[in-house]
Design a protein around this motif. Structure first.
Motif, mmCIF file in Angstrom:
data_model
loop_
_atom_site.group_PDB
_atom_site.id
_atom_site.type_symbol
_atom_site.label_atom_id
_atom_site.label_comp_id
_atom_site.label_asym_id
_atom_site.label_seq_id
_atom_site.Cartn_x
_atom_site.Cartn_y
_atom_site.Cartn_z
ATOM 1 N N CYS A 168 -93.647 -21.087 61.510
ATOM 2 C CA CYS A 168 -93.025 -20.827 63.061
ATOM 3 C C CYS A 168 -91.675 -20.565 63.051
ATOM 4 O O CYS A 168 -90.945 -21.086 62.531
ATOM 5 C CB CYS A 168 -93.467 -22.420 63.721
ATOM 6 S SG CYS A 168 -95.072 -22.314 63.857
ATOM 7 N N VAL A 169 -91.376 -19.376 63.736
ATOM 8 C CA VAL A 169 -89.991 -18.953 63.594
ATOM 9 C C VAL A 169 -89.251 -19.662 65.137
ATOM 10 O O VAL A 169 -89.907 -19.379 66.086
ATOM 11 C CB VAL A 169 -89.917 -17.510 63.499
ATOM 12 C CG1 VAL A 169 -88.516 -16.926 63.849
ATOM 13 C CG2 VAL A 169 -90.513 -17.116 62.392
ATOM 14 N N TYR A 170 -88.144 -20.217 64.739
ATOM 15 C CA TYR A 170 -87.361 -20.630 65.919
ATOM 16 C C TYR A 170 -86.012 -20.028 66.074
ATOM 17 O O TYR A 170 -85.376 -19.840 64.973
ATOM 18 C CB TYR A 170 -87.326 -22.083 65.833
ATOM 19 C CG TYR A 170 -88.759 -22.627 65.949
ATOM 20 C CD1 TYR A 170 -89.567 -22.698 67.017
ATOM 21 C CD2 TYR A 170 -89.549 -23.194 64.758
ATOM 22 C CE1 TYR A 170 -90.624 -23.275 67.198
ATOM 23 C CE2 TYR A 170 -90.688 -23.785 64.904
ATOM 24 C CZ TYR A 170 -91.259 -23.971 66.002
ATOM 25 O OH TYR A 170 -92.674 -24.415 66.272
ATOM 26 N N ALA A 171 -85.347 -20.221 67.094
ATOM 27 C CA ALA A 171 -83.801 -19.614 67.299
ATOM 28 C C ALA A 171 -83.102 -20.998 67.737
ATOM 29 O O ALA A 171 -83.617 -21.700 68.321
ATOM 30 C CB ALA A 171 -83.893 -18.703 68.335
ATOM 31 N N GLU A 206 -79.932 -27.034 69.431
ATOM 32 C CA GLU A 206 -81.090 -26.655 70.426
ATOM 33 C C GLU A 206 -82.145 -25.988 69.826
ATOM 34 O O GLU A 206 -81.797 -25.414 68.742
ATOM 35 C CB GLU A 206 -80.738 -26.112 71.706
ATOM 36 C CG GLU A 206 -79.795 -26.959 72.543
ATOM 37 C CD GLU A 206 -79.406 -26.200 73.855
ATOM 38 O OE1 GLU A 206 -80.196 -25.965 74.624
ATOM 39 O OE2 GLU A 206 -78.454 -25.463 73.922
ATOM 40 N N VAL A 207 -83.358 -25.980 70.070
ATOM 41 C CA VAL A 207 -84.489 -25.066 69.242
ATOM 42 C C VAL A 207 -85.152 -24.404 70.554
ATOM 43 O O VAL A 207 -85.346 -24.825 71.681
ATOM 44 C CB VAL A 207 -85.644 -26.166 68.906
ATOM 45 C CG1 VAL A 207 -86.915 -25.281 68.373
ATOM 46 C CG2 VAL A 207 -85.015 -26.901 67.707
ATOM 47 N N TYR A 208 -85.307 -23.066 70.387
ATOM 48 C CA TYR A 208 -85.842 -21.994 71.233
ATOM 49 C C TYR A 208 -87.209 -21.180 70.439
ATOM 50 O O TYR A 208 -86.968 -21.183 69.173
ATOM 51 C CB TYR A 208 -84.835 -21.072 71.712
ATOM 52 C CG TYR A 208 -83.870 -21.127 72.873
ATOM 53 C CD1 TYR A 208 -84.007 -20.777 73.853
ATOM 54 C CD2 TYR A 208 -82.832 -22.232 72.468
ATOM 55 C CE1 TYR A 208 -83.010 -21.286 75.062
ATOM 56 C CE2 TYR A 208 -82.011 -22.579 73.440
ATOM 57 C CZ TYR A 208 -82.011 -22.236 74.786
ATOM 58 O OH TYR A 208 -81.129 -22.539 75.541
ATOM 59 N N THR A 209 -88.095 -21.204 71.241
ATOM 60 C CA THR A 209 -89.220 -20.462 71.043
ATOM 61 C C THR A 209 -88.981 -19.001 71.361
ATOM 62 O O THR A 209 -88.979 -18.881 72.488
ATOM 63 C CB THR A 209 -90.500 -21.050 71.213
ATOM 64 O OG1 THR A 209 -90.599 -22.217 70.387
ATOM 65 C CG2 THR A 209 -91.521 -19.895 70.678
ATOM 66 N N ALA A 230 -93.357 -11.157 61.788
ATOM 67 C CA ALA A 230 -92.225 -11.566 60.967
ATOM 68 C C ALA A 230 -92.822 -11.322 59.405
ATOM 69 O O ALA A 230 -93.871 -11.426 59.321
ATOM 70 C CB ALA A 230 -92.054 -13.128 61.108
ATOM 71 N N LYS A 231 -91.892 -10.900 58.889
ATOM 72 C CA LYS A 231 -92.344 -10.488 57.322
ATOM 73 C C LYS A 231 -91.327 -11.192 56.314
ATOM 74 O O LYS A 231 -90.049 -11.571 56.631
ATOM 75 C CB LYS A 231 -92.081 -8.961 57.092
ATOM 76 C CG LYS A 231 -92.990 -8.120 57.801
ATOM 77 C CD LYS A 231 -92.674 -6.636 57.704
ATOM 78 C CE LYS A 231 -92.459 -6.317 55.993
ATOM 79 N NZ LYS A 231 -92.132 -4.739 56.237
ATOM 80 N N VAL A 251 -87.740 -10.154 61.366
ATOM 81 C CA VAL A 251 -88.842 -9.775 62.534
ATOM 82 C C VAL A 251 -88.677 -8.290 62.627
ATOM 83 O O VAL A 251 -87.552 -7.766 62.830
ATOM 84 C CB VAL A 251 -88.479 -10.511 63.880
ATOM 85 C CG1 VAL A 251 -89.481 -9.957 64.988
ATOM 86 C CG2 VAL A 251 -88.437 -11.981 63.674
ATOM 87 N N VAL A 252 -89.781 -7.619 62.502
ATOM 88 C CA VAL A 252 -89.908 -6.067 62.815
ATOM 89 C C VAL A 252 -90.818 -5.855 64.238
ATOM 90 O O VAL A 252 -91.682 -6.347 64.526
ATOM 91 C CB VAL A 252 -90.542 -5.380 61.768
ATOM 92 C CG1 VAL A 252 -89.742 -5.733 60.398
ATOM 93 C CG2 VAL A 252 -92.022 -5.771 61.361
ATOM 94 N N ASP A 253 -90.388 -4.510 64.689
ATOM 95 C CA ASP A 253 -90.870 -4.131 65.930
ATOM 96 C C ASP A 253 -92.290 -3.513 65.526
ATOM 97 O O ASP A 253 -92.570 -3.519 64.374
ATOM 98 C CB ASP A 253 -90.151 -3.417 66.862
ATOM 99 C CG ASP A 253 -89.633 -2.099 66.095
ATOM 100 O OD1 ASP A 253 -90.376 -1.652 65.153
ATOM 101 O OD2 ASP A 253 -88.685 -1.444 66.702
#
Length: 103
Positions: free
Chosen positions: A16-19, A26-29, A38-39, A47-49
């Motif tokens: 799981c990727v968090y910011a 702090e943790v943001y999803t 995500a690769k 993270v790619v579009d």
């Protein structure tokens, strides 16, 4: 969707990727637009579009547009990763730049 989020990314043992803004306490999803993915792995990832343009990389500070969200929606993928504050990422407008970030 005009607010700006500045922070860094991390990944947990469940992929799981968090910011984390500022000091990282702090943790943001981040809730990405459809087609984003995500690769990589827990040590280095990006993270790619939907067109495979890199949008943000682990270990680098980033700024993304978007806004806060109250709760996950039924059609979101990986809802089990949601924790902390939810931030809905606005799709970047690549027509305004000569090339995508990190591209």
């Amino acid at each position: 969707m005009d607010a700006a989020f500045t922070g860094t990314l991390s990944v947990d043992a469940n992929d799981c990727v968090y910011a984390h803004p500022g000091d990282g306490s702090e943790v943001y999803t981040l809730v990405w637009p459809q087609g984003y993915s995500a690769k990589g792995d827990g040590k280095a990832f990006e993270v790619v579009d939907a067109d495979k343009h890199p949008v943000v990389r682990s270990g680098s500070e980033f700024e993304l547009g978007g806004g806060l969200v109250d709760s996950p929606r039924d059609n979101w993928t990986q809802k089990d990763c949601a924790k902390g504050t939810l931030w809905l990422v606005a799709p970047p407008d690549f027509s305004q730049v000569s090339r995508p970030p990190g591209g």
